[in-house]
Design a protein around this motif. Structure first.
Motif, short mmCIF file in Angstrom:
data_model
loop_
_atom_site.label_atom_id
_atom_site.label_comp_id
_atom_site.label_asym_id
_atom_site.label_seq_id
_atom_site.Cartn_x
_atom_site.Cartn_y
_atom_site.Cartn_z
N GLU A 112 0.83 -1.21 0.00
CA GLU A 112 0.00 0.00 0.00
C GLU A 112 0.86 1.26 0.00
O GLU A 112 0.53 2.24 -0.67
CB GLU A 112 -0.92 -0.01 1.23
CG GLU A 112 -1.97 -1.11 1.22
CD GLU A 112 -2.91 -1.01 0.03
OE1 GLU A 112 -3.16 0.11 -0.44
OE2 GLU A 112 -3.38 -2.06 -0.45
N ALA A 113 1.96 1.22 0.73
CA ALA A 113 2.86 2.39 0.76
C ALA A 113 3.46 2.63 -0.63
O ALA A 113 3.58 3.77 -1.08
CB ALA A 113 3.96 2.16 1.78
N ALA A 114 3.83 1.54 -1.31
CA ALA A 114 4.40 1.67 -2.66
C ALA A 114 3.38 2.24 -3.62
O ALA A 114 3.70 3.10 -4.46
CB ALA A 114 4.89 0.31 -3.14
N ARG A 115 2.13 1.77 -3.51
CA ARG A 115 1.06 2.32 -4.36
C ARG A 115 0.81 3.79 -4.03
O ARG A 115 0.54 4.60 -4.92
CB ARG A 115 -0.22 1.52 -4.15
CG ARG A 115 -0.17 0.13 -4.80
CD ARG A 115 -1.48 -0.59 -4.62
NE ARG A 115 -1.41 -1.94 -5.15
CZ ARG A 115 -1.96 -3.00 -4.60
NH1 ARG A 115 -2.63 -2.86 -3.46
NH2 ARG A 115 -1.85 -4.19 -5.16
N GLY A 116 0.92 4.11 -2.75
CA GLY A 116 0.66 5.47 -2.32
C GLY A 116 1.64 6.49 -2.88
O GLY A 116 1.30 7.66 -3.05
N ILE A 117 2.86 6.04 -3.17
CA ILE A 117 3.85 6.98 -3.74
C ILE A 117 3.89 6.90 -5.26
O ILE A 117 4.78 7.46 -5.91
CB ILE A 117 5.26 6.73 -3.17
CG1 ILE A 117 5.75 5.32 -3.52
CG2 ILE A 117 5.28 6.95 -1.67
CD1 ILE A 117 7.20 5.08 -3.11
N GLY A 118 2.90 6.18 -5.83
CA GLY A 118 2.74 6.19 -7.28
C GLY A 118 3.49 5.12 -8.05
O GLY A 118 3.65 5.23 -9.27
N MET A 119 3.94 4.08 -7.38
CA MET A 119 4.64 3.00 -8.09
C MET A 119 3.66 2.20 -8.94
O MET A 119 2.52 1.96 -8.54
CB MET A 119 5.31 2.03 -7.10
CG MET A 119 6.62 2.51 -6.53
SD MET A 119 7.45 1.18 -5.62
CE MET A 119 8.96 1.99 -5.12
N SER A 120 4.13 1.78 -10.11
CA SER A 120 3.33 0.90 -10.97
C SER A 120 3.41 -0.53 -10.42
O SER A 120 4.22 -0.82 -9.54
CB SER A 120 3.84 0.93 -12.40
OG SER A 120 5.15 0.38 -12.46
N GLN A 121 2.59 -1.43 -10.99
CA GLN A 121 2.59 -2.81 -10.52
C GLN A 121 3.94 -3.47 -10.75
O GLN A 121 4.42 -4.23 -9.91
CB GLN A 121 1.49 -3.61 -11.25
CG GLN A 121 1.17 -4.95 -10.61
CD GLN A 121 0.68 -4.81 -9.19
OE1 GLN A 121 -0.10 -3.92 -8.86
NE2 GLN A 121 1.16 -5.68 -8.31
N SER A 122 4.57 -3.19 -11.88
CA SER A 122 5.88 -3.78 -12.15
C SER A 122 6.95 -3.22 -11.22
O SER A 122 7.85 -3.94 -10.77
CB SER A 122 6.29 -3.55 -13.61
OG SER A 122 6.40 -2.17 -13.89
N GLN A 123 6.85 -1.95 -10.90
CA GLN A 123 7.80 -1.35 -9.96
C GLN A 123 7.63 -1.95 -8.56
O GLN A 123 8.62 -2.21 -7.87
CB GLN A 123 7.61 0.17 -9.90
CG GLN A 123 8.11 0.90 -11.13
CD GLN A 123 7.81 2.38 -11.09
OE1 GLN A 123 6.72 2.80 -10.64
NE2 GLN A 123 8.75 3.19 -11.55
N ILE A 124 6.39 -2.18 -8.17
CA ILE A 124 6.13 -2.81 -6.87
C ILE A 124 6.74 -4.21 -6.84
O ILE A 124 7.36 -4.62 -5.84
CB ILE A 124 4.62 -2.87 -6.59
CG1 ILE A 124 4.06 -1.47 -6.37
CG2 ILE A 124 4.33 -3.75 -5.37
CD1 ILE A 124 2.55 -1.41 -6.26
N LEU A 125 6.58 -4.94 -7.95
CA LEU A 125 7.12 -6.30 -8.02
C LEU A 125 8.63 -6.29 -7.87
O LEU A 125 9.18 -7.02 -7.03
CB LEU A 125 6.72 -6.95 -9.34
CG LEU A 125 7.35 -8.32 -9.63
CD1 LEU A 125 6.91 -9.34 -8.60
CD2 LEU A 125 6.99 -8.78 -11.03
#
Length: 215
Positions: A112-125
């Protein structure tokens, strides 16, 4: 003849068998890693498929090695090809399981923190999930490596060569020195591989944060 004398006379044959054993095991593990890690990652996005795939992989693991090698022999003939296929089939499950578990058990707060700073799904992975799941993935690879080095001794029965050649020939001829010449290097190889991967596992495992003032 003593074991030391046997090694002096047949050292080159033992080294050649060790070389083949390392090549066979390394190739099998490499292929298993290339298949299992992406598969484990994909399965974290598809829970229903994960149950089916892990169940099938688990069933393969329960089939005795000699039976699997016999099936490989019937389907693909003699040599290293059927041996690698069978060893890869055995090596895949621990890596898939640990990849799947390592990523699925990551605290959702990190995602959730990664999504909150605007990371894409591939970046989160690649920047969150894989780095945090890496200790579990490496542990799965370690398990597979130790298994495969041991199971590769059976591959000699279908003409793949390696240290298993010495062990099985020694057993059939009641030659203790030949058995030891195959069994001892295989055991040492397994121990060394396990220790090396343990070091890698420690290196990729996040260290607990230290707070100043703690004892």
């Amino acid at each position: 003849m003593s074991f030391a004398e046997y090694l002096r006379q047949n050292g080159s044959d033992v080294l050649e068998a060790l070389k083949i054993h390392v090549q066979l095991s390394s190739l099998s593990i490499l292929i298993a890693v290339l298949i299992a890690i992406p598969t484990g990652i994909i399965l974290t996005r598809h829970d229903r498929a994960a149950k089916a795939v892990l169940a099938v992989a688990g069933i393969i693991q329960t089939i005795p090695g000699l039976v699997m090698l016999g099936m490989g022999l019937m389907l693909f003939g003699l040599g290293s090809k059927p041996a690698v296929i069978v060893l890869v089939a055995y090596a895949i499950l621990p890596i898939i399981q640990n990849t799947y578990t390592g990523i699925k058990e990551i605290d959702i707060l990190y995602i959730e923190a990664a999504r909150g700073i605007g990371m894409s799904q591939s970046q989160i992975l690649f920047k969150v999930e894989i780095p945090l799941g890496l200790p579990a993935i490496v542990a799965g690879i370690r398990l597979s490596v130790v298994y495969i080095i041991s199971w590769a001794t059976l591959a000699a029965l279908i003409g793949a060569g390696g240290l298993g050649d010495l062990i099985w020939t020694g057993l059939s001829s009641y030659d203790t020195n030949m058995i030891l010449a195959g069994a001892i290097p295989a055991s040492i190889l397994s121990i060394i591989a396990g220790l090396v991967i343990d070091l890698i596992h420690r290196a990729v495992t996040p260290k607990p944060m230290r707070i100043k003032g703690d004892a």
